[in-house]
Motif scaffolding. Structure first.
Motif, PDB file in Angstrom:
ATOM      1  N   ILE A 243      -9.275   9.651  22.594  1.00 21.63           N
ATOM      2  CA  ILE A 243     -10.554   9.602  23.310  1.00 21.63           C
ATOM      3  C   ILE A 243     -10.323   9.068  24.716  1.00 21.63           C
ATOM      4  N   ARG A 244      -9.503   8.056  24.823  1.00 24.47           N
ATOM      5  CA  ARG A 244      -9.249   7.426  26.114  1.00 24.47           C
ATOM      6  C   ARG A 244      -8.322   8.254  26.986  1.00 24.47           C
ATOM      7  N   PHE A 245      -7.336   8.915  26.361  1.00 26.97           N
ATOM      8  CA  PHE A 245      -6.285   9.539  27.140  1.00 26.97           C
ATOM      9  C   PHE A 245      -6.338  11.061  27.136  1.00 26.97           C
ATOM     10  N   ILE A 246      -7.178  11.654  26.325  1.00 27.19           N
ATOM     11  CA  ILE A 246      -7.375  13.091  26.210  1.00 27.19           C
ATOM     12  C   ILE A 246      -6.032  13.817  26.225  1.00 27.19           C
ATOM     13  N   ASP A 247      -5.742  14.591  27.255  1.00 26.76           N
ATOM     14  CA  ASP A 247      -4.505  15.375  27.294  1.00 26.76           C
ATOM     15  C   ASP A 247      -3.422  14.717  28.147  1.00 26.76           C
ATOM     16  N   GLU A 248      -3.651  13.518  28.599  1.00 22.65           N
ATOM     17  CA  GLU A 248      -2.715  12.865  29.504  1.00 22.65           C
ATOM     18  C   GLU A 248      -1.450  12.380  28.803  1.00 22.65           C
ATOM     19  N   VAL A 249      -1.491  12.287  27.489  1.00 22.32           N
ATOM     20  CA  VAL A 249      -0.366  11.744  26.731  1.00 22.32           C
ATOM     21  C   VAL A 249       0.037  12.736  25.657  1.00 22.32           C
ATOM     22  N   LYS A 250       1.328  13.031  25.596  1.00 23.58           N
ATOM     23  CA  LYS A 250       1.826  13.895  24.536  1.00 23.58           C
ATOM     24  C   LYS A 250       2.231  12.983  23.364  1.00 23.58           C
ATOM     25  N   VAL A 251       1.551  13.159  22.242  1.00 25.65           N
ATOM     26  CA  VAL A 251       1.833  12.342  21.059  1.00 25.65           C
ATOM     27  C   VAL A 251       2.385  13.250  19.972  1.00 25.65           C
ATOM     28  N   THR A 252       3.529  12.865  19.426  1.00 28.19           N
ATOM     29  CA  THR A 252       4.152  13.575  18.315  1.00 28.19           C
ATOM     30  C   THR A 252       4.266  12.596  17.160  1.00 28.19           C
ATOM     31  N   PHE A 253       3.824  13.029  15.974  1.00 27.91           N
ATOM     32  CA  PHE A 253       3.820  12.158  14.794  1.00 27.91           C
ATOM     33  C   PHE A 253       4.386  12.942  13.619  1.00 27.91           C
ATOM     34  N   ASN A 254       5.574  12.565  13.165  1.00 26.46           N
ATOM     35  CA  ASN A 254       6.252  13.238  12.057  1.00 26.46           C
ATOM     36  C   ASN A 254       6.402  12.282  10.881  1.00 26.46           C
ATOM     37  N   THR A 255       6.079  12.782   9.691  1.00 27.52           N
ATOM     38  CA  THR A 255       6.160  11.957   8.484  1.00 27.52           C
ATOM     39  C   THR A 255       6.739  12.795   7.338  1.00 27.52           C
ATOM     40  N   PRO A 256       7.144  12.118   6.271  1.00 24.86           N
ATOM     41  CA  PRO A 256       7.533  12.873   5.070  1.00 24.86           C
ATOM     42  C   PRO A 256       6.320  13.634   4.522  1.00 24.86           C
ATOM     43  N   ASP A 257       6.561  14.553   3.615  1.00 25.38           N
ATOM     44  CA  ASP A 257       5.457  15.311   3.023  1.00 25.38           C
ATOM     45  C   ASP A 257       4.546  14.379   2.229  1.00 25.38           C
ATOM     46  N   ILE A 258       3.325  14.819   1.980  1.00 24.46           N
ATOM     47  CA  ILE A 258       2.296  13.993   1.343  1.00 24.46           C
ATOM     48  C   ILE A 258       2.715  13.500  -0.038  1.00 24.46           C
ATOM     49  N   THR A 259       3.404  14.328  -0.799  1.00 26.10           N
ATOM     50  CA  THR A 259       3.845  13.911  -2.133  1.00 26.10           C
ATOM     51  C   THR A 259       4.800  12.729  -2.044  1.00 26.10           C
ATOM     52  N   THR A 260       5.727  12.800  -1.123  1.00 23.38           N
ATOM     53  CA  THR A 260       6.653  11.690  -0.910  1.00 23.38           C
ATOM     54  C   THR A 260       5.901  10.458  -0.432  1.00 23.38           C
ATOM     55  N   CYS A 261       4.975  10.623   0.508  1.00 24.79           N
ATOM     56  CA  CYS A 261       4.217   9.489   1.044  1.00 24.79           C
ATOM     57  C   CYS A 261       3.408   8.766  -0.029  1.00 24.79           C
ATOM     58  N   ARG A 262       2.909   9.505  -0.997  1.00 20.03           N
ATOM     59  CA  ARG A 262       2.121   8.875  -2.068  1.00 20.03           C
ATOM     60  C   ARG A 262       2.970   8.018  -2.993  1.00 20.03           C
ATOM     61  N   LYS A 263       4.269   8.280  -3.050  1.00 22.77           N
ATOM     62  CA  LYS A 263       5.171   7.544  -3.942  1.00 22.77           C
ATOM     63  C   LYS A 263       5.730   6.271  -3.314  1.00 22.77           C
TER      64      LYS A 263
ATOM     65  N   THR B  94       0.863  -1.165   0.000  1.00 23.43           N
ATOM     66  CA  THR B  94       0.000   0.000   0.000  1.00 23.43           C
ATOM     67  C   THR B  94       0.908   1.226   0.000  1.00 23.43           C
ATOM     68  N   THR B  95       0.337   2.380  -0.204  1.00 27.43           N
ATOM     69  CA  THR B  95       1.168   3.587  -0.193  1.00 27.43           C
ATOM     70  C   THR B  95       1.312   4.093   1.240  1.00 27.43           C
ATOM     71  N   LEU B  96       2.426   4.750   1.474  1.00 29.23           N
ATOM     72  CA  LEU B  96       2.713   5.257   2.813  1.00 29.23           C
ATOM     73  C   LEU B  96       1.660   6.260   3.270  1.00 29.23           C
ATOM     74  N   ASP B  97       1.105   7.046   2.349  1.00 26.11           N
ATOM     75  CA  ASP B  97       0.087   8.019   2.766  1.00 26.11           C
ATOM     76  C   ASP B  97      -1.138   7.324   3.365  1.00 26.11           C
ATOM     77  N   LYS B  98      -1.508   6.156   2.841  1.00 30.37           N
ATOM     78  CA  LYS B  98      -2.639   5.415   3.420  1.00 30.37           C
ATOM     79  C   LYS B  98      -2.283   4.891   4.806  1.00 30.37           C
ATOM     80  N   GLU B  99      -1.064   4.421   4.970  1.00 32.28           N
ATOM     81  CA  GLU B  99      -0.622   3.948   6.284  1.00 32.28           C
ATOM     82  C   GLU B  99      -0.551   5.108   7.282  1.00 32.28           C
ATOM     83  N   VAL B 100      -0.069   6.251   6.828  1.00 27.33           N
ATOM     84  CA  VAL B 100       0.006   7.435   7.700  1.00 27.33           C
ATOM     85  C   VAL B 100      -1.399   7.851   8.125  1.00 27.33           C
ATOM     86  N   ASP B 101      -2.357   7.865   7.191  1.00 31.02           N
ATOM     87  CA  ASP B 101      -3.741   8.190   7.548  1.00 31.02           C
ATOM     88  C   ASP B 101      -4.282   7.199   8.579  1.00 31.02           C
TER      89      ASP B 101
END
Length: 186
Positions: free
Chosen positions: A68-88, A50-57
């Motif tokens: 929903i479960r953790f609201i503000d209790e957890v700091k989540v950071t998610f960094n990915t390549p740009d969308i054009t790169t992810c589609r390739k 599959t394409t990376l953009d679908k996995e990222v979504d």
């Protein structure tokens, strides 16, 4: 491929049910997030790649539902390549989610500050995913480790020895897993 945790699905549905009375708009949004995830599991994961953009979504939807479960209790950071790169970039479906699920399962504490950081990068030949999470010492469940233990078996089948999967537990308060796989262009 079929390791989406049934407990996650049940917990999410219970959370959405409870949310209906006090925040119906959030409940509607959560149902749409869950619907997108299930669509990906049912349709996109049946393919070899599959394409990376679908996995990222998919991962983004997972994170939003976990909020929903953790609201503000957890700091989540998610960094990915740009969308054009992810589609390739083409990768095996539902490979990275096991690392993310593991981080949420073992990196969250209701009593202590918790964090999860997910960094996905790509160059011409390799995709690297590093997931770091806070580490809270809890008794091991007899059913724990199934998903994370199956990753090397799946990677061996997919890539032979052309991958790297390492963990770093040198800091007792942080768990880090790094996955490097070749980028598939077919």
């Amino acid at each position: 491929k079929y390791q989406i945790n049934p407990h996650f699905l049940m917990n999410t549905l219970n959370n959405i049910y409870a949310m209906i009375d006090f925040d119906s708009e959030m409940a509607k949004t959560s149902i749409m997030e869950l619907s997108r995830m299930l669509r990906h599991v049912l349709y996109d994961s049946g393919e070899k790649h599959t394409t990376l953009d679908k996995e990222v979504d998919f991962i983004h939807n997972y994170i939003e539902l976990m909020r929903i479960r953790f609201i503000d209790e957890v700091k989540v950071t998610f960094n990915t390549p740009d969308i054009t790169t992810c589609r390739k970039i083409r990768i095996p479906p539902l490979l990275i989610i096991v690392l993310v699920e593991n981080a949420f399962k073992h990196g969250i504490s209701y009593n202590s500050d918790s964090f999860i950081t997910i960094n996905i990068t790509a160059d011409d030949n390799e995709l690297t995913c590093v997931v770091a999470n806070s580490r809270h010492h809890t008794p091991a469940s007899p059913h724990s480790g199934i998903g994370i233990n199956n990753i090397p078996k799946r990677l061996d089948l997919l890539f032979g020895k052309r991958y790297s999967l390492t963990t770093d537990e040198s800091d007792s308060s942080i768990y880090i897993v790094e996955l490097i796989i070749p980028i598939t262009d077919k």
